[in-house]
Design a protein around this motif. Structure first.
Motif, PDB file in Angstrom:
ATOM      1  N   PRO A  10       0.839  -1.144   0.041  1.00  0.00           N
ATOM      2  CA  PRO A  10      -0.091   0.037  -0.061  1.00  0.00           C
ATOM      3  C   PRO A  10       0.850   1.301   0.042  1.00  0.00           C
ATOM      4  CG  PRO A  10      -1.049  -1.672   1.512  1.00  0.00           C
ATOM      5  CD  PRO A  10       0.380  -2.158   1.195  1.00  0.00           C
ATOM      6  N   GLY A  11       1.962   1.157   0.703  1.00  0.00           N
ATOM      7  CA  GLY A  11       2.816   2.626   0.650  1.00  0.00           C
ATOM      8  C   GLY A  11       3.331   2.766  -0.672  1.00  0.00           C
ATOM      9  N   GLY A  12       3.866   1.675  -1.501  1.00  0.00           N
ATOM     10  CA  GLY A  12       4.250   2.092  -2.812  1.00  0.00           C
ATOM     11  C   GLY A  12       3.253   2.275  -3.708  1.00  0.00           C
ATOM     12  N   LEU A  13       1.872   1.773  -3.549  1.00  0.00           N
ATOM     13  CA  LEU A  13       0.740   2.372  -4.485  1.00  0.00           C
ATOM     14  C   LEU A  13       0.550   3.615  -3.894  1.00  0.00           C
ATOM     15  CD1 LEU A  13      -1.173   0.930  -6.333  1.00  0.00           C
ATOM     16  CD2 LEU A  13      -2.886   0.581  -4.574  1.00  0.00           C
ATOM     17  N   ALA A  14       0.458   4.140  -2.988  1.00  0.00           N
ATOM     18  CA  ALA A  14       0.386   5.547  -2.546  1.00  0.00           C
ATOM     19  C   ALA A  14       1.368   6.291  -3.076  1.00  0.00           C
ATOM     20  CB  ALA A  14       0.275   5.783  -0.704  1.00  0.00           C
TER      21      ALA A  14
ATOM     22  N   VAL B 199      -0.911  -6.058  16.117  1.00  0.00           N
ATOM     23  CA  VAL B 199      -0.888  -6.284  14.591  1.00  0.00           C
ATOM     24  C   VAL B 199      -0.789  -5.315  13.729  1.00  0.00           C
ATOM     25  CG1 VAL B 199      -2.648  -7.258  12.923  1.00  0.00           C
ATOM     26  CG2 VAL B 199      -2.398  -8.435  15.083  1.00  0.00           C
ATOM     27  N   SER B 200      -1.614  -3.969  14.013  1.00  0.00           N
ATOM     28  CA  SER B 200      -1.811  -3.074  13.199  1.00  0.00           C
ATOM     29  C   SER B 200      -0.498  -2.384  12.871  1.00  0.00           C
ATOM     30  CB  SER B 200      -2.897  -1.754  13.675  1.00  0.00           C
ATOM     31  OG  SER B 200      -2.453  -1.541  15.079  1.00  0.00           O
ATOM     32  N   GLY B 201       0.372  -2.124  13.965  1.00  0.00           N
ATOM     33  CA  GLY B 201       1.839  -1.463  13.942  1.00  0.00           C
ATOM     34  C   GLY B 201       2.701  -2.588  12.985  1.00  0.00           C
ATOM     35  N   PRO B 202       2.962  -3.795  13.448  1.00  0.00           N
ATOM     36  CA  PRO B 202       3.782  -4.677  12.397  1.00  0.00           C
ATOM     37  C   PRO B 202       3.308  -4.286  10.916  1.00  0.00           C
ATOM     38  CG  PRO B 202       3.641  -5.385  14.289  1.00  0.00           C
ATOM     39  CD  PRO B 202       2.696  -4.571  14.345  1.00  0.00           C
ATOM     40  N   VAL B 203       1.890  -4.747  10.714  1.00  0.00           N
ATOM     41  CA  VAL B 203       1.343  -4.724   9.334  1.00  0.00           C
ATOM     42  C   VAL B 203       1.451  -3.515   8.710  1.00  0.00           C
ATOM     43  CG1 VAL B 203      -0.529  -5.489   7.936  1.00  0.00           C
ATOM     44  CG2 VAL B 203      -0.206  -6.575  10.019  1.00  0.00           C
ATOM     45  N   GLY B 204       1.375  -2.394   9.382  1.00  0.00           N
ATOM     46  CA  GLY B 204       1.666  -0.982   8.818  1.00  0.00           C
ATOM     47  C   GLY B 204       2.954  -0.892   8.592  1.00  0.00           C
TER      48      GLY B 204
ATOM     49  N   GLU C 219      -6.295   0.411   9.365  1.00  0.00           N
ATOM     50  CA  GLU C 219      -6.980   1.820   8.763  1.00  0.00           C
ATOM     51  C   GLU C 219      -6.201   2.940   8.752  1.00  0.00           C
ATOM     52  OE1 GLU C 219     -10.586   2.149  11.366  1.00  0.00           O
ATOM     53  OE2 GLU C 219     -11.322   0.005  10.547  1.00  0.00           O
ATOM     54  N   ASN C 220      -6.670   3.984   7.797  1.00  0.00           N
ATOM     55  CA  ASN C 220      -5.906   5.202   7.744  1.00  0.00           C
ATOM     56  C   ASN C 220      -6.829   6.109   8.438  1.00  0.00           C
ATOM     57  OD1 ASN C 220      -8.040   5.651   6.183  1.00  0.00           O
ATOM     58  ND2 ASN C 220      -6.840   5.474   4.139  1.00  0.00           N
ATOM     59  N   GLU C 221      -6.562   7.480   8.411  1.00  0.00           N
ATOM     60  CA  GLU C 221      -7.218   8.575   9.298  1.00  0.00           C
ATOM     61  C   GLU C 221      -8.654   8.661   8.929  1.00  0.00           C
ATOM     62  OE1 GLU C 221      -4.679   8.998   6.957  1.00  0.00           O
ATOM     63  OE2 GLU C 221      -2.958   9.603   8.289  1.00  0.00           O
ATOM     64  N   THR C 222      -9.066   8.521   7.537  1.00  0.00           N
ATOM     65  CA  THR C 222     -10.538   8.517   7.185  1.00  0.00           C
ATOM     66  C   THR C 222     -11.342   7.050   7.487  1.00  0.00           C
ATOM     67  OG1 THR C 222      -9.930   7.386   5.133  1.00  0.00           O
ATOM     68  CG2 THR C 222     -10.032   9.801   5.375  1.00  0.00           C
ATOM     69  N   GLY C 223     -10.805   6.003   8.129  1.00  0.00           N
ATOM     70  CA  GLY C 223     -11.276   4.844   8.555  1.00  0.00           C
ATOM     71  C   GLY C 223     -11.266   3.969   7.251  1.00  0.00           C
TER      72      GLY C 223
ATOM     73  N   GLY D 273       3.423  -2.839   5.531  1.00  0.00           N
ATOM     74  CA  GLY D 273       2.727  -2.421   4.019  1.00  0.00           C
ATOM     75  C   GLY D 273       3.505  -1.199   3.602  1.00  0.00           C
ATOM     76  N   GLY D 274       4.500  -0.582   4.311  1.00  0.00           N
ATOM     77  CA  GLY D 274       5.222   0.871   3.899  1.00  0.00           C
ATOM     78  C   GLY D 274       4.222   2.039   4.158  1.00  0.00           C
ATOM     79  N   LEU D 275       3.335   1.801   5.231  1.00  0.00           N
ATOM     80  CA  LEU D 275       2.353   2.925   6.079  1.00  0.00           C
ATOM     81  C   LEU D 275       3.051   3.586   6.952  1.00  0.00           C
ATOM     82  CD1 LEU D 275      -1.006   0.843   5.528  1.00  0.00           C
ATOM     83  CD2 LEU D 275      -0.026   2.419   3.830  1.00  0.00           C
ATOM     84  N   ILE D 276       3.995   2.921   7.862  1.00  0.00           N
ATOM     85  CA  ILE D 276       4.583   3.297   8.720  1.00  0.00           C
ATOM     86  C   ILE D 276       6.113   3.393   8.541  1.00  0.00           C
ATOM     87  CG2 ILE D 276       5.180   3.437  11.419  1.00  0.00           C
ATOM     88  CD1 ILE D 276       2.525   1.657  11.708  1.00  0.00           C
ATOM     89  N   LYS D 277       6.556   4.592   8.335  1.00  0.00           N
ATOM     90  CA  LYS D 277       8.064   4.633   8.041  1.00  0.00           C
ATOM     91  C   LYS D 277       9.143   5.329   9.121  1.00  0.00           C
ATOM     92  CE  LYS D 277       6.190   5.421   3.444  1.00  0.00           C
ATOM     93  NZ  LYS D 277       6.158   6.558   2.153  1.00  0.00           N
ATOM     94  N   ASN D 278       8.755   4.744  10.302  1.00  0.00           N
ATOM     95  CA  ASN D 278       9.585   5.294  11.450  1.00  0.00           C
ATOM     96  C   ASN D 278      10.402   4.195  12.099  1.00  0.00           C
ATOM     97  OD1 ASN D 278      10.523   6.181  13.899  1.00  0.00           O
ATOM     98  ND2 ASN D 278       8.972   7.922  14.144  1.00  0.00           N
ATOM     99  N   PRO D 279      11.803   4.136  11.977  1.00  0.00           N
ATOM    100  CA  PRO D 279      12.350   3.107  12.367  1.00  0.00           C
ATOM    101  C   PRO D 279      12.360   2.947  13.930  1.00  0.00           C
ATOM    102  CG  PRO D 279      13.838   4.879  11.854  1.00  0.00           C
ATOM    103  CD  PRO D 279      12.625   5.091  11.457  1.00  0.00           C
TER     104      PRO D 279
END
Length: 551
Positions: free
Chosen positions: A119-123, A457-462, A160-164, A465-471
Motif C-alpha cells: 500500500p505504501g508503494g501504491l500511495a 498487529v496494526s503496527g507491524p502490518v503497517g 485503517e487510515n485517518e479516514t477509516g 505495508g510501507g504505511l509506517i516509516k519510522n524506524p
C-alpha cells in the motif's frame, strides 16, 4: 519509553511491562554484548562490504567535463520499474530535459519477484502521478497477510487510515507493470529509449559524463554523453561497486512457480500467505485474477540442485501446506515444470559523492524480498530524488551534491525502516539462515505478539505495508517482541533455565537488529556503524566464511 508504550495494547501497559520493556531496551543489549564479547570495534567483514568511495574528482576534471558538449542532460541505465518511472516523472516535471534511457532488453520482462506492490508503494505511485500504470493489467487487490506457523494461522489486515478506510496493495505481473511504465515514459518526445547493454561509464578525472553501450540492433559500440547519469539496472548491476564501493551479498535463493486458479487456491484470498516451513518461509500471493505466485526460500547451503528440484518440491515442500486446495495447485505447477530461481540479495546503501553519477533502486540498496517492499523502496526514492533535482543545473556539481544531501536525509527514515524490517524478519522466520538454537523462541514470540491483536498487529502490518516509516516505531515493536520472549520462557514459573533461555533469546534478538540499525545509521551515537559486525555476530566466523564462499 513513552514511544514504546504508545504502540502497545492498553491491556499490557501496566507497571510490569513498563519496567520490563525499559530494562530490555536500556540494559540487556549492552550487557549482552559485554558478556558475550561481541561488542567490538572491528569494521565490516571485508568480503561483504567494501569501503565507501569518496569524491576523488579534480577541479580541472569538473571544468573540462562541464564545458563538454553533451548529447543529453540525463542518462538512465535500466528501464525497469525505477528507471522507467524516473524518466517519466522527470519528463513530466521538466519538459526541457533531454533524457536517454538505455535498456538491455525492451521486450516484456518475465520475473519471479517484484510482483507485490505494498500500500505504501501504491500511495507513492499516486504521488508520482503514475497510478494509471497499475491499472488495466489485471492486478489483484492485496488486503494484508495470512501467517501459518506450527499448525496455527492468523489473518492480519492492513491498518485503517485517518479516514477509516483500509489501504490495499496490488499483486501483479511484473512484466505488465513495467510495460505500462515504459509506455508512459515513451509518450514524452524528449525521452529517447535505446536497446543496448551498457559496457562502462565514461569518466574524466573522477567525473562521470556518460556511458558506452553495445547497440542491440547494430551490435556496434556507441558512446553517449550527459551531464548526469543515473544507474538503475538492479541488484546485479556491475556499476554499484565502482560508484559506491558496496556489493550485495546473497544469503538465500527464491525458487518460484506460478499456480493456476487465482485467489481461489489461497487459504486467505487477496492476501499474502506466509507459510513457516523448513528450510525457509514460503510466500504465496495473487498476481492476477487467474494466477498465484509462490516463492520458496532456500537459505544458502540448503537448496537442492535444480535437476532434483521438482522431486524435492513434490516430496518435501508440498506436504507442509496446510490444506489440499493449495497443495494440489502447487503439485500441478511442479508437474508443469516451469520452475525458476533467483538469488536474494542484501546490501545497505552507501552515499556516493562521485560527481556526475547516481545510483538508484536495487543498484543502490536492496534487502531480502520476504516483505515484498522493493518497489515501495524504489518508488519512494524516485519521489524524493525528483523533488530534490527539480530545476537543478546538472552541471553545477556542488549544487547537485547539496540537493542530494537533502534527498539522502529525506529518504533515510523510510529506507531504514524497510531494510531493517525485511532483513530482521527474515532472520527470525528462517532458523536455517540464523543458526542460533534460540531463534525459535523469537519466532514463537512474534506469533504470540500478533495474536494479542490491536496495535500488536496494526503496527507491524503497517510497517510491512510501507504505511509506517519510522524506524523507532519498528524498534519499539521489535523489543516488545523480545519482552514476549522473556514472558513465554518464564511461564508458568521462572526457573534457572528460563532465565538462561531469556538471556540467549535477547542476545539473539539484539545480534540481529543492532547491526542492521548500525548499517542504516540509526541511533548513531549509541550504535556506531563500525562497532557492530552483524555477519560475525549472527553467524559466527566459521559460518560466515562458508556463507561468503557460497555466495
Amino acid at each position: 519509553m513513552t514511544s514504546v508504550i504508545n504502540y502497545l495494547p492498553a491491556k499490557l501497559t501496566n507497571s510490569t511491562l513498563l519496567y520490563a520493556t525499559g530494562l530490555t531496551l536500556l540494559t540487556l543489549p549492552p550487557v549482552t554484548y559485554l558478556v558475550s564479547g561481541l561488542y567490538t570495534s572491528r569494521k565490516r567483514h571485508s568480503k561483504l562490504f567494501s569501503k565507501h568511495i569518496a569524491d576523488e574528482s579534480t577541479s580541472e576534471g569538473k571544468h573540462v567535463v562541464r564545458n563538454m558538449q553533451k548529447d543529453y542532460d540525463l542518462i538512465i541505465v535500466g528501464a525497469g520499474v525505477i528507471g522507467s518511472a524516473l524518466a517519466g516523472v522527470i519528463a513530466e516535471k521538466d519538459p526541457s530535459r533531454r533524457i536517454c534511457v538505455i535498456e538491455r532488453d525492451l521486450s516484456q520482462p518475465d520475473r519471479i519477484i517484484g510482483e507485490l506492490l505494498q500500500p505504501g508503494g501504491l500511495a507513492m505511485l499516486d504521488k508520482l502521478n503514475l497510478q494509471h500504470c497499475s491499472e488495466g493489467i489485471d492486478a489483484s487487490v492485496v488486503k494484508g497477510y495470512g501467517v501459518f506457523l506450527k499448525g496455527e494461522q492468523l489473518n492480519m489486515h492492513y491498518p485503517e487510515n485517518e479516514t477509516g478506510d483500509r489501504p490495499t496493495g496490488r499483486g501483479m505481473h511484473y512484466g505488465r507493470f513495467v510495460t505500462k511504465l515504459r509506455e508512459n515514459m515513451k509518450q514524452y518526445p524528449q525521452v529517447h529509449v535505446v536497446q543496448g547493454s551498457v559496457k562502462k561509464l565514461l569518466e574524466k578525472d573522477g567525473v562521470t559524463y556518460g556511458a558506452t553501450y553495445k547497440d542491440a540492433d547494430t551490435q556496434e559500440i556507441k558512446t553517449v554523453t550527459a551531464s548526469l547519469t543515473v544507474v538503475a539496472n538492479g541488484a546485479g548491476s556491475g556499476f554499484t561497486k565502482a560508484v559506491s564501493g558496496t556489493k550485495p551479498l546473497s544469503r538465500s535463493t527464491f525458487v518460484g512457480l506460478r499456480l493456476n486458479g487465482g485467489n481461489a487456491v489461497l487459504p486467505y484470498p487477496n492476501h499474502g500467505n506466509v507459510f513457516m516451513m523448513h528450510p525457509g518461509p514460503v510466500i504465496a500471493y495473487p498476481t492476477s485474477s487467474q494466477d498465484v505466485r509462490v516463492l520458496i526460500d532456500f537459505p544458502n547451503g540448503t537448496m537442492p540442485p535444480m535437476p532434483q528440484m521438482a522431486t524435492y518440491l513434490r516430496d518435501k515442500i508440498a506436504p507442509q501446506f496446510p490444506d489440499d486446495i493449495i497443495r494440489n495447485a502447487f503439485l500441478d505447477a511442479v508437474n508443469e515444470g516451469d520452475i525458476r530461481s533467483v538469488p536474494n540479495r542484501e546490501m545497505p546503501a552507501e552515499r556516493s559523492r562521485k560527481p556526475g553519477v547516481l545510483l538508484l533502486g536495487d543498484a543502490l540498496t536492496t534487502r531480502h524480498p520476504l516483505t515484498g517492499s522493493g518497489m515501495t523502496a524504489g518508488l519512494t526514492d524516485v519521489y524524493h530524488i525528483t523533488n530534490a533535482l527539480q530545476g537543478a543545473d546538472y552541471e553545477d556539481y556542488e549544487s547537485i551534491q547539496r540537493r542530494l544531501d537533502v534527498w539522502w536525509k529525506n529518504r533515510n527514515s523510510s529506507m531504514a525502516t524497510i531494510n531493517i524490517l525485511a532483513n530482521a524478519l527474515y532472520a527470525v522466520f528462517t532458523p536455517a539462515a540464523t543458526p542460533d538454537p534460540y531463534v525459535g523462541l523469537l519466532q514463537d514470540a512474534v506469533f504470540s505478539y500478533f495474536k494479542t491483536g490491536g496495535v500488536c498487529v496494526s503496527g507491524p502490518v503497517g510497517l510491512l505495508g510501507g504505511l509506517i516509516k519510522n524506524p523507532y516505531i519498528l524498534a519499539s515493536h521489535y523489543f516488545a517482541v523480545a519482552f514476549f520472549t522473556v514472558r513465554e520462557a518464564c511461564r508458568p514459573l521462572p526457573t534457572p533455565w528460563s532465565f538462561y533461555a531469556s538471556y540467549r533469546a535477547i542476545k539473539c534478538a539484539v545480534g540481529i537488529v543492532f547491526p542492521l540499525m548500525a548499517e542504516e545509521r540509526i541511533l548513531r551515537p549509541l550504535i556506531p556503524t563500525g562497532f557492530f559486525n552483524r555477519d560475525e555476530m549472527r553467524y559466527g566466523t566459521k559460518a560466515l566464511n562458508k556463507l561468503s564462499r557460497s555466495s
